[in-house]
Design an enzyme around this catalytic site. Structure first.
Site, PDB file in Angstrom:
ATOM      1  N   HIS A 183       0.827  -1.215   0.000  1.00  0.00           N
ATOM      2  CA  HIS A 183       0.000   0.000   0.000  1.00  0.00           C
ATOM      3  C   HIS A 183       0.854   1.255   0.000  1.00  0.00           C
ATOM      4  O   HIS A 183       2.074   1.208   0.204  1.00  0.00           O
ATOM      5  CB  HIS A 183      -0.962  -0.001   1.201  1.00  0.00           C
ATOM      6  CG  HIS A 183      -0.284   0.027   2.546  1.00  0.00           C
ATOM      7  ND1 HIS A 183       0.248   1.166   3.093  1.00  0.00           N
ATOM      8  CD2 HIS A 183      -0.067  -0.968   3.452  1.00  0.00           C
ATOM      9  CE1 HIS A 183       0.748   0.905   4.281  1.00  0.00           C
ATOM     10  NE2 HIS A 183       0.589  -0.389   4.524  1.00  0.00           N
ATOM     11  N   CYS A 199       3.126  -5.037   6.632  1.00  0.00           N
ATOM     12  CA  CYS A 199       2.715  -4.571   5.306  1.00  0.00           C
ATOM     13  C   CYS A 199       3.905  -3.956   4.566  1.00  0.00           C
ATOM     14  O   CYS A 199       4.902  -3.560   5.184  1.00  0.00           O
ATOM     15  CB  CYS A 199       1.593  -3.549   5.415  1.00  0.00           C
ATOM     16  SG  CYS A 199      -0.006  -4.278   5.855  1.00  0.00           S
TER      17      CYS A 199
END
Length: 237
Positions: A183, A199
């Site tokens: 992301h 992440c």
């Protein structure tokens, strides 16, 4: 004694008589009000007091506060800027390879080349490895922290709507059935660091570029932190 009647004539007696009457009345009032200062022309209206108008109050200019440019335009180190490099791999073109140890993400082009991006990865104790695929994509995604993250950080919000202040940034690509995503970020200074809960972070510009190339089903290989990319010469192509 001043003789007022001597001033009257047959031609203008009425006019002078009125004037003389007004003069006499003025002298009478003047004498009774202030004998020490007789009015020479009591039939004229007394001047009204003059008050100076207050000076206009000019609004003060609001001082301009300059933005802290240094805080908002931090330059990304050259090695983390998006670029095409020489890259030998057995992975097929279109595969994403994440080099956790060097904080790079490669999008394989084939023919010994790849697009290399700088990334932020999981902090100590939150790195992981394995093979996944992109199962979902979202533009300006909402963020709902997973229960595992809330258990560690109970102060986190339970929901953040998508937008410039959302921690997931401009784009998100969800990996398999895991809680992990590739992301964007609203804090580009974290690129190259080990700061996340697992992440993979990219600048908003880079994740938007990758988002346009990758699709649902794209293979994602996350290498162990101890292992480096098979071959990444750094040569721009």
């Amino acid at each position: 004694m001043f003789n007022l009647d001597g001033l009257l004539t047959a031609k203008n007696g009425r006019r002078l008589g009125l004037t003389a009457g007004a003069l006499a009345l003025g002298l009478l009032i003047s004498g009774s009000a202030n004998a020490a200062q007789p009015l020479l022309f009591p039939f004229l209206p007394l001047p009204l007091p003059v008050y100076a108008a207050p000076a206009p109050v000019m609004p003060q200019a609001t001082p301009q506060i300059e933005a802290d440019d240094e805080a908002t335009t931090a330059e990304t180190p050259e090695r983390f800027k998006r670029q095409i490099v020489g890259y030998q791999t057995r992975e097929a073109a279109g595969t994403i390879v994440i080099d956790t140890g060097n904080t790079y993400l490669y999008y394989v082009l084939g023919g010994g080349r790849a697009i290399r991006y700088g990334i932020g990865v999981g902090r100590q104790g939150f790195t992981w490895s394995g093979t996944q695929s992109i199962t979902r994509k979202a533009e300006w995604p909402n963020w709902t922290p997973p229960s595992e993250m809330i258990a560690r950080q109970p102060y986190l919000p339970r929901f953040v709507a998508g937008g410039p202040h959302n921690p997931l940034g401009a784009r998100a690509m969800y990996l398999g059935g895991t809680i992990y995503r590739i992301h964007g970020t609203n804090d580009p200074s974290t690129i190259g660091g080990r700061v996340s809960s697992g992440c993979i972070r990219m600048t908003n510009e880079d994740v938007t570029d990758l988002y346009s190339r990758a699709h649902v089903g794209t293979k994602v290989v996350v290498m162990p932190i101890e292992r480096r990319a098979e071959s990444a010469s750094g040569r721009q192509g």
